[in-house]
Design a protein around this motif. Structure first.
Motif, mmCIF file in Angstrom:
data_model
loop_
_atom_site.group_PDB
_atom_site.id
_atom_site.type_symbol
_atom_site.label_atom_id
_atom_site.label_comp_id
_atom_site.label_asym_id
_atom_site.label_seq_id
_atom_site.Cartn_x
_atom_site.Cartn_y
_atom_site.Cartn_z
ATOM 1 N N TRP A 8 72.770 31.832 -53.089
ATOM 2 C CA TRP A 8 73.561 30.674 -52.692
ATOM 3 C C TRP A 8 74.650 31.088 -51.710
ATOM 4 C CZ3 TRP A 8 71.855 26.040 -53.059
ATOM 5 C CH2 TRP A 8 71.015 25.680 -54.109
ATOM 6 N N ALA A 9 75.232 32.224 -51.926
ATOM 7 C CA ALA A 9 76.248 32.716 -51.000
ATOM 8 C C ALA A 9 75.639 33.001 -49.638
ATOM 9 C CB ALA A 9 76.911 33.965 -51.570
ATOM 10 N N ALA A 10 74.435 33.553 -49.635
ATOM 11 C CA ALA A 10 73.754 33.820 -48.362
ATOM 12 C C ALA A 10 73.426 32.512 -47.646
ATOM 13 C CB ALA A 10 72.491 34.630 -48.604
ATOM 14 N N LEU A 11 72.977 31.522 -48.401
ATOM 15 C CA LEU A 11 72.678 30.221 -47.817
ATOM 16 C C LEU A 11 73.938 29.602 -47.220
ATOM 17 C CD1 LEU A 11 70.885 27.713 -47.357
ATOM 18 C CD2 LEU A 11 71.558 26.971 -49.647
ATOM 19 N N PRO A 15 74.404 30.550 -40.352
ATOM 20 C CA PRO A 15 74.951 29.735 -39.251
ATOM 21 C C PRO A 15 74.274 28.373 -39.104
ATOM 22 C CG PRO A 15 74.568 31.988 -38.525
ATOM 23 C CD PRO A 15 73.975 31.873 -39.896
ATOM 24 N N LYS A 16 72.956 28.317 -39.263
ATOM 25 C CA LYS A 16 72.258 27.034 -39.138
ATOM 26 C C LYS A 16 72.655 26.077 -40.254
ATOM 27 C CE LYS A 16 68.159 28.480 -36.636
ATOM 28 N NZ LYS A 16 66.709 28.616 -36.657
ATOM 29 N N PHE A 17 72.825 26.605 -41.474
ATOM 30 C CA PHE A 17 73.236 25.762 -42.588
ATOM 31 C C PHE A 17 74.656 25.243 -42.372
ATOM 32 C CE2 PHE A 17 75.299 25.133 -46.696
ATOM 33 C CZ PHE A 17 74.453 24.181 -47.245
ATOM 34 N N ILE A 18 75.530 26.108 -41.886
ATOM 35 C CA ILE A 18 76.915 25.695 -41.624
ATOM 36 C C ILE A 18 76.948 24.614 -40.554
ATOM 37 C CG2 ILE A 18 79.131 26.495 -40.704
ATOM 38 C CD1 ILE A 18 78.504 29.222 -42.067
ATOM 39 N N THR A 19 76.149 24.787 -39.515
ATOM 40 C CA THR A 19 76.068 23.783 -38.451
ATOM 41 C C THR A 19 75.546 22.464 -38.993
ATOM 42 O OG1 THR A 19 75.677 25.512 -36.817
ATOM 43 C CG2 THR A 19 75.039 23.267 -36.204
ATOM 44 N N PHE A 90 68.781 15.650 -38.313
ATOM 45 C CA PHE A 90 69.085 16.395 -39.537
ATOM 46 C C PHE A 90 67.843 16.970 -40.211
ATOM 47 C CE2 PHE A 90 72.816 13.361 -39.627
ATOM 48 C CZ PHE A 90 73.686 14.271 -39.061
ATOM 49 N N ASP A 91 66.768 16.214 -40.273
ATOM 50 C CA ASP A 91 65.557 16.705 -40.937
ATOM 51 C C ASP A 91 64.948 17.918 -40.228
ATOM 52 O OD1 ASP A 91 65.886 14.843 -42.900
ATOM 53 O OD2 ASP A 91 64.258 13.523 -42.247
ATOM 54 N N PRO A 92 64.811 17.912 -38.886
ATOM 55 C CA PRO A 92 64.298 19.125 -38.232
ATOM 56 C C PRO A 92 65.205 20.341 -38.445
ATOM 57 C CG PRO A 92 64.120 17.265 -36.741
ATOM 58 C CD PRO A 92 64.907 16.797 -37.926
ATOM 59 N N LEU A 93 66.515 20.132 -38.417
ATOM 60 C CA LEU A 93 67.438 21.242 -38.649
ATOM 61 C C LEU A 93 67.328 21.743 -40.088
ATOM 62 C CD1 LEU A 93 69.496 22.985 -37.231
ATOM 63 C CD2 LEU A 93 71.258 21.316 -37.820
ATOM 64 N N THR A 94 67.123 20.824 -41.032
ATOM 65 C CA THR A 94 66.930 21.213 -42.428
ATOM 66 C C THR A 94 65.652 22.033 -42.581
ATOM 67 O OG1 THR A 94 68.090 19.241 -43.188
ATOM 68 C CG2 THR A 94 66.667 20.340 -44.783
ATOM 69 N N ALA A 99 62.935 27.137 -43.472
ATOM 70 C CA ALA A 99 62.021 28.178 -42.971
ATOM 71 C C ALA A 99 62.726 29.533 -42.933
ATOM 72 C CB ALA A 99 61.521 27.806 -41.574
ATOM 73 N N ASP A 100 63.980 29.556 -42.534
ATOM 74 C CA ASP A 100 64.749 30.805 -42.539
ATOM 75 C C ASP A 100 64.932 31.333 -43.942
ATOM 76 O OD1 ASP A 100 64.909 30.689 -39.822
ATOM 77 O OD2 ASP A 100 67.032 30.079 -39.740
ATOM 78 N N ILE A 101 65.152 30.441 -44.895
ATOM 79 C CA ILE A 101 65.299 30.868 -46.298
ATOM 80 C C ILE A 101 63.988 31.453 -46.786
ATOM 81 C CG2 ILE A 101 65.652 30.041 -48.655
ATOM 82 C CD1 ILE A 101 67.624 27.986 -47.470
ATOM 83 N N ALA A 102 62.876 30.797 -46.446
ATOM 84 C CA ALA A 102 61.571 31.282 -46.892
ATOM 85 C C ALA A 102 61.254 32.660 -46.295
ATOM 86 C CB ALA A 102 60.482 30.286 -46.522
ATOM 87 N N LYS A 103 61.699 32.883 -45.061
ATOM 88 C CA LYS A 103 61.478 34.189 -44.417
ATOM 89 C C LYS A 103 62.413 35.242 -44.954
ATOM 90 C CE LYS A 103 60.118 32.171 -39.997
ATOM 91 N NZ LYS A 103 60.547 31.983 -38.601
ATOM 92 N N GLY A 104 63.465 34.805 -45.591
ATOM 93 C CA GLY A 104 64.432 35.757 -46.114
ATOM 94 C C GLY A 104 65.505 36.151 -45.115
#
Length: 107
Positions: A8-11, A15-19, A90-94, A99-104
């Motif tokens: 959760w801290a990593a999420l 930067p994309k999540f913050i944006t 918002f949906d494409p950015l989500t 996808a970044d989370i899934a890639k790690g």
């Protein structure tokens, strides 16, 4: 247990999540402010300017009646604006964040 906290801290530091969070929050606060102003303007006008609200516009229909109808139209407009913005931005950015989370990918 600490592993989940680290994820959760990593999420939260991505930067994309913050944006995404910042832009969605500013968009929603703007819509909320505009809607709230219109919502509270009706009872304020009815209380402080009753003669203006009684003014007839079309036959027996007065300013207050049209103001109420405008509020319904405004609610539909807010819903359509949010749906359009959510689907196109918002949906494409989500999906990119997921996808970044899934890639790690970390921050």
């Amino acid at each position: 247990m600490t592993e989940k906290r680290d994820n959760w801290a990593a999420l939260a530091s991505m930067p994309k999540f913050i944006t995404l969070h910042r832009r969605k929050k500013s968009f929603l606060i703007t819509l909320w402010c505009l809607s709230s102003i219109m919502f509270y303007l009706l009872p304020i006008c009815a209380g402080y300017a009753p003669e203006f609200m009684k003014a007839r516009i079309l036959g027996r229909l007065n300013v207050c009646y049209f103001f109420c109808l405008f509020e319904f139209a405004m609610i539909w407009a807010v819903a359509l604006i949010y749906t359009h913005r959510s689907n196109t931005y918002f949906d494409p950015l989500t999906k990119e964040v997921l996808a970044d989370i899934a890639k790690g990918v970390q921050a």
